[in-house]
Design an enzyme around this catalytic site. Structure first.
Site, PDB file in Angstrom:
ATOM      1  CB  SER A  65      29.180   6.073 -32.642  1.00 54.83           C
ATOM      2  OG  SER A  65      28.108   6.900 -32.452  1.00 54.83           O
ATOM      3  CE1 TYR A  66      32.578   7.275 -33.537  1.00 56.26           C
ATOM      4  CE2 TYR A  66      31.724   8.628 -31.748  1.00 56.26           C
ATOM      5  CZ  TYR A  66      31.897   8.387 -33.101  1.00 56.26           C
ATOM      6  OH  TYR A  66      31.374   9.258 -33.993  1.00 56.26           O
ATOM      7  CE  LYS A  86      30.990   8.529 -24.986  1.00 58.89           C
ATOM      8  NZ  LYS A  86      30.106   9.618 -25.353  1.00 58.89           N
ATOM      9  CD  GLU A 137      26.077  14.063 -12.252  1.00 57.76           C
ATOM     10  OE1 GLU A 137      25.353  14.398 -11.320  1.00 57.76           O
ATOM     11  OE2 GLU A 137      26.454  14.844 -13.149  1.00 57.76           O
ATOM     12  CB  CYS A 189      22.212   9.766 -15.845  1.00 54.37           C
ATOM     13  SG  CYS A 189      23.232  11.209 -15.721  1.00 54.37           S
ATOM     14  CG  ASP A 216      16.863   8.726 -23.267  1.00 50.36           C
ATOM     15  OD1 ASP A 216      15.624   8.619 -23.195  1.00 50.36           O
ATOM     16  OD2 ASP A 216      17.543   8.134 -24.118  1.00 50.36           O
ATOM     17  CG  ASP A 274      22.792  15.702 -31.690  1.00 51.85           C
ATOM     18  OD1 ASP A 274      21.675  15.889 -32.233  1.00 51.85           O
ATOM     19  OD2 ASP A 274      23.324  14.589 -31.607  1.00 51.85           O
ATOM     20  CD  GLU A 325      16.461  10.890 -29.112  1.00 48.07           C
ATOM     21  OE1 GLU A 325      16.225  12.078 -28.757  1.00 48.07           O
ATOM     22  OE2 GLU A 325      16.154  10.460 -30.229  1.00 48.07           O
ATOM     23  CG  ASP A 338      26.013  12.719 -27.564  1.00 48.80           C
ATOM     24  OD1 ASP A 338      27.225  12.750 -27.836  1.00 48.80           O
ATOM     25  OD2 ASP A 338      25.185  12.123 -28.260  1.00 48.80           O
TER      26      ASP A 338
HETATM   27  N1  LIG Z   1      26.304   9.251 -17.564  1.00 44.60           N
HETATM   28  C1  LIG Z   1      25.528   8.250 -17.966  1.00 44.60           C
HETATM   29  N2  LIG Z   1      24.753   7.589 -17.093  1.00 44.60           N
HETATM   30  C2  LIG Z   1      23.952   6.571 -17.510  1.00 44.60           C
HETATM   31  N3  LIG Z   1      23.874   6.159 -18.782  1.00 44.60           N
HETATM   32  C3  LIG Z   1      24.634   6.780 -19.684  1.00 44.60           C
HETATM   33  C4  LIG Z   1      25.499   7.854 -19.330  1.00 44.60           C
HETATM   34  N4  LIG Z   1      26.104   8.293 -20.445  1.00 44.60           N
HETATM   35  C5  LIG Z   1      25.649   7.538 -21.446  1.00 44.60           C
HETATM   36  N5  LIG Z   1      24.769   6.620 -20.991  1.00 44.60           N
HETATM   37  C6  LIG Z   1      24.046   5.623 -21.796  1.00 44.60           C
HETATM   38  O1  LIG Z   1      24.920   5.093 -22.753  1.00 44.60           O
HETATM   39  C7  LIG Z   1      24.413   5.334 -24.071  1.00 44.60           C
HETATM   40  C8  LIG Z   1      25.563   5.626 -24.979  1.00 44.60           C
HETATM   41  O2  LIG Z   1      26.098   6.865 -24.624  1.00 44.60           O
HETATM   42  P1  LIG Z   1      27.225   7.565 -25.473  1.00 44.60           P
HETATM   43  O3  LIG Z   1      27.432   8.930 -24.947  1.00 44.60           O
HETATM   44  O4  LIG Z   1      28.412   6.699 -25.606  1.00 44.60           O
HETATM   45  O5  LIG Z   1      26.700   7.500 -26.880  1.00 44.60           O
HETATM   46  P2  LIG Z   1      25.530   8.214 -27.637  1.00 44.60           P
HETATM   47  O6  LIG Z   1      25.306   9.543 -27.063  1.00 44.60           O
HETATM   48  O7  LIG Z   1      24.353   7.322 -27.728  1.00 44.60           O
HETATM   49  O8  LIG Z   1      26.110   8.202 -29.023  1.00 44.60           O
HETATM   50  P3  LIG Z   1      27.361   8.822 -29.616  1.00 44.60           P
HETATM   51  O9  LIG Z   1      28.560   8.517 -28.807  1.00 44.60           O
HETATM   52  O10 LIG Z   1      27.345   8.070 -30.858  1.00 44.60           O
HETATM   53  O11 LIG Z   1      27.030  10.258 -29.735  1.00 44.60           O
HETATM   54  C9  LIG Z   1      23.430   6.477 -23.920  1.00 44.60           C
HETATM   55  O12 LIG Z   1      22.451   6.400 -24.889  1.00 44.60           O
HETATM   56  C10 LIG Z   1      22.888   6.266 -22.528  1.00 44.60           C
HETATM   57  O13 LIG Z   1      21.837   5.340 -22.581  1.00 44.60           O
END
Ligand SMILES: Nc1ncnc2c1ncn2[C@@H]1O[C@H](COP(=O)(O)OP(=O)(O)OP(=O)(O)O)[C@@H](O)[C@H]1O
Length: 622
Positions: free
Chosen positions: A100-101, A119, A168, A170, A174, A213, A217, A231
């Site tokens: 979202s951000y 991020k 880290e 990933c 998911d 939450d 996902e 998250d």
């Molecule tokens: N550590 C990671 N390794 C690989 N992909 C990641 C990682 N963290 C996040 N992502 C990918 O980036 C996307 C966005 O992650 P992010 O944590 O910013 O937002 P979100 O969890 O989808 O939403 P929000 O920030 O709105 O809660 C995730 O859905 C995932 O696909």
């Protein structure tokens, strides 16, 4: 909002590393990634300079104090400060996902060649959406936790416009993505991955942290297919009083162990104020939760469900007697709006009825996930959030005919309405009891993360539901599952969605029955005006929710009518800059120059509204 932000470019590379995690690396790959590959323009501009002076942050909004971590990697001398990182220390690779951000991109450390997920959070977005707390909590929880099944945070730093979390990596997507590949997990994979989730949860709860939450996902997969929980923006760190209360109420050794762990966690994390975002005054003005928009719960649907639940608590089941139209008569929402977090399909009944969550609420979500992994379906899912909440409150779920009785028994013991009676609850023997359930027979809990996970396979015997409709769906529209299910729905009850599936015609009266206005609404049409799309929506504004017949006409106009009184209530002003946008599985927003209209499609097909509005806009331009 009366908050302030200080942009101090001289300290823009304030930087931190998590001492808990500083000796871990996410990957040993030495591959260097091409810079800015696949980056959107906004990301490219963010990553090209860590000291961009073109900040769009409005001053006098929010004070953001970023003092450096007291960096203390285990094997570094306190006198030698590690070089502060900036985004320029990484080769930026592909976009891993968008939140979202901001976005999450792959980043390779130029010095070590270690790959990370970075991020990138846009400050202006965080401020605009009032999500400072979200960012703060997420970072705090990342820093407190140190577990093989929880994503690690390695560094944080900032530029004038963004905050950066170096996480880290990933790379395997998911858990939902894995589930989609096979339809449902067989017993062995369900057992193994459930055990890893439990292991991560036990660690979090031991630190006094509620995730709030938990859903597939938010469970990412490492390169070697172990789960990594993430998250934490909607997480909650329980205070000592809450734990002490628990202690008084439960004379249970597990409780004191939780309390002790929290004490030790607090004492070892005194240097975590590295990212201090001081929020002077944040008022909740939106109708969504403190989490992300879209997939997150609508406060209003929740309030409606809560009110209905309360009204019906001693009566017959909700579904049997609730008149949806009465919901518009609900007055104000419960005052503690910000405590509404989570995702509708995984939300616990106590959140709906009391607006309260605890570690036990994560156990409810765990039950939902085990159901989802083993059957390929969500246990509770209505066409709208409101209907989903009703199913949750009534514990209205069905199992496939061939459900394994041991898996079913575990789910039954987790999806218990009374939180304290859930298996794994502190007052029901804690995690020790949960781990002893026969479902986990033969599992070696202590060596989970050191072992190679079993290959993910579908069950030999496909889950047999009476209706035979496949449903791998999740709450996350971005995964494309829910929307495709809605669009291809074979359900006869979703007839209005089917009706609106053909392209709309602007100037000639359409033969599509969707476009034949119900007689009672025809009086609102102007001469020669036809209907492009119409349907019932929940219109949400501030603390009120109203059911409305939304009518998109050929003029074009977007009018809304009270369906009970058959009164024209208003219109959404049409202009060239009108912008419809999906917000999750049922919600959509229509932006106009002066305000945004929050709407929920009663049929659960918001995409059809977006498509209809966009097609009208396109026709006008032509
Ligand atoms: N550590 C990671 N390794 C690989 N992909 C990641 C990682 N963290 C996040 N992502 C990918 O980036 C996307 C966005 O992650 P992010 O944590 O910013 O937002 P979100 O969890 O989808 O939403 P929000 O920030 O709105 O809660 C995730 O859905 C995932 O696909």
């Amino acid at each position: 909002m009366d908050t302030h932000i200080t942009n101090n470019s001289s300290s823009s590379s304030d930087n931190s590393s998590n001492s808990n995690n500083s000796n871990n690396s996410s990957s040993n790959s030495t591959q260097q990634l091409p810079q800015h590959q696949h980056l959107s323009p906004v990301l490219t501009s963010m990553s090209s300079s860590s000291n961009s002076s073109s900040s769009v942050l409005s001053p006098n909004k929010i004070d953001i104090h970023l003092s450096p971590f007291s960096v203390s990697p285990m094997n570094s001398s306190p006198s030698i400060q590690p070089k502060k990182k900036t985004i320029d220390d990484f080769f930026i690779g592909r976009v891993l996902g968008e939140g979202s951000y901001g976005a999450v991109v792959m980043g390779t450390d130029k010095d070590t060649n270690v790959q990370y997920a970075i991020k990138i959070l846009e400050k202006k977005h965080i401020i605009k959406e009032n999500k400072i707390k979200y960012v703060q909590i997420e970072k705090e929880i990342f820093c407190k936790s140190n577990h093989p099944n929880i994503v690690k945070l390695f560094f944080t730093f900032r530029s004038d416009s963004c905050l950066y979390y170096v996480l880290e990596l990933c790379p395997q997507g998911d858990l939902l993505h894995q589930l989609k590949k096979v339809g449902a997990f067989d017993y062995t994979s369900t057992q193994y991955y459930t055990a890893e989730i439990i292991s991560a949860l036990e660690h979090l709860h031991g630190l006094g942290i509620v995730h709030r939450d938990l859903k597939p996902e938010n469970i990412l997969m490492s390169a070697d297919m172990h789960i990594k929980l993430t998250d934490f923006g909607t997480g909650k760190i329980l205070d000592q009083n809450t734990l002490n209360n628990n202690n008084n109420n439960n004379n249970n050794s597990a409780v004191s162990s939780l309390s002790n762990s929290l004490n030790s966690a607090n004492s070892t994390n005194t240097s975590l104020n590295n990212l201090s975002l001081n929020e002077n005054n944040t008022t909740t003005t939106t109708t969504t939760t403190s989490g992300t928009d879209g997939n997150q719960i609508s406060n209003i649907a929740l309030a409606a469900a809560a009110a209905t639940t309360a009204a019906m608590s001693s009566g017959p089941p909700l579904m049997a007697t609730t008149d949806m139209n009465n919901i518009q008569n609900l007055g104000a929402l419960p005052t503690r709006a910000n405590s509404f977090v989570g995702t509708a399909e995984y939300v616990s009944p106590e959140l709906i009825s009391n607006k309260e969550t605890s570690t036990d609420s994560d156990l409810w979500a765990l039950g939902c996930i085990i159901y989802q992994l083993s059957t390929g379906r969500l246990p509770f899912r209505g066409k709208t959030e409101f209907l989903t909440f009703q199913k949750v409150s009534n514990r209205d779920l069905v199992y496939p005919k061939n459900m394994n009785p041991v898996v079913k028994d575990l789910i039954e013991k987790l999806l218990v309405l009374r939180p304290s009676e859930r298996l794994g609850s502190l007052s029901a023997g804690g995690f020790e009891n949960l781990k002893k359930h026969p479902f986990f027979a033969g599992l070696e809990w202590d060596s989970l993360s050191s072992k190679t996970p079993p290959p993910i396979k579908p069950p030999a015997d496909k889950p047999a539901f009476d209706d035979e409709t496949p449903d791998l769906s999740s709450s996350n529209n971005n995964n494309g599952l829910r929307s495709s299910n809605n669009n291809n729905s074979t359900s006869s009850s979703n007839s209005s969605s089917n009706l609106s599936s053909s392209p709309v015609s602007l100037n000639s009266p359409s033969t599509n029955s969707q476009n034949h206005i119900n007689d009672k609404y025809s009086k609102f049409l102007e001469p020669n005006e036809s209907v492009v799309k119409q349907g019932l929506v929940w219109k949400k504004k501030g603390l009120s929710i109203k059911q409305r017949q939304l009518i998109l006409t050929s003029s074009p106009r977007l009018i809304y009518v009270d369906p009970k009184k058959v009164q024209l209530k208003g219109q959404i002003p049409w202009s060239d800059s009108i912008k419809p946008e999906i917000r999750g599985s049922t919600n959509f927003v229509i932006y106009t120059p002066k305000r945004k209209y929050l709407l929920e499609d009663v049929d659960g097909a918001p995409q059809k509204w977006v498509d209809a509005i966009q097609s009208v806009m396109t026709k006008i331009k032509i």
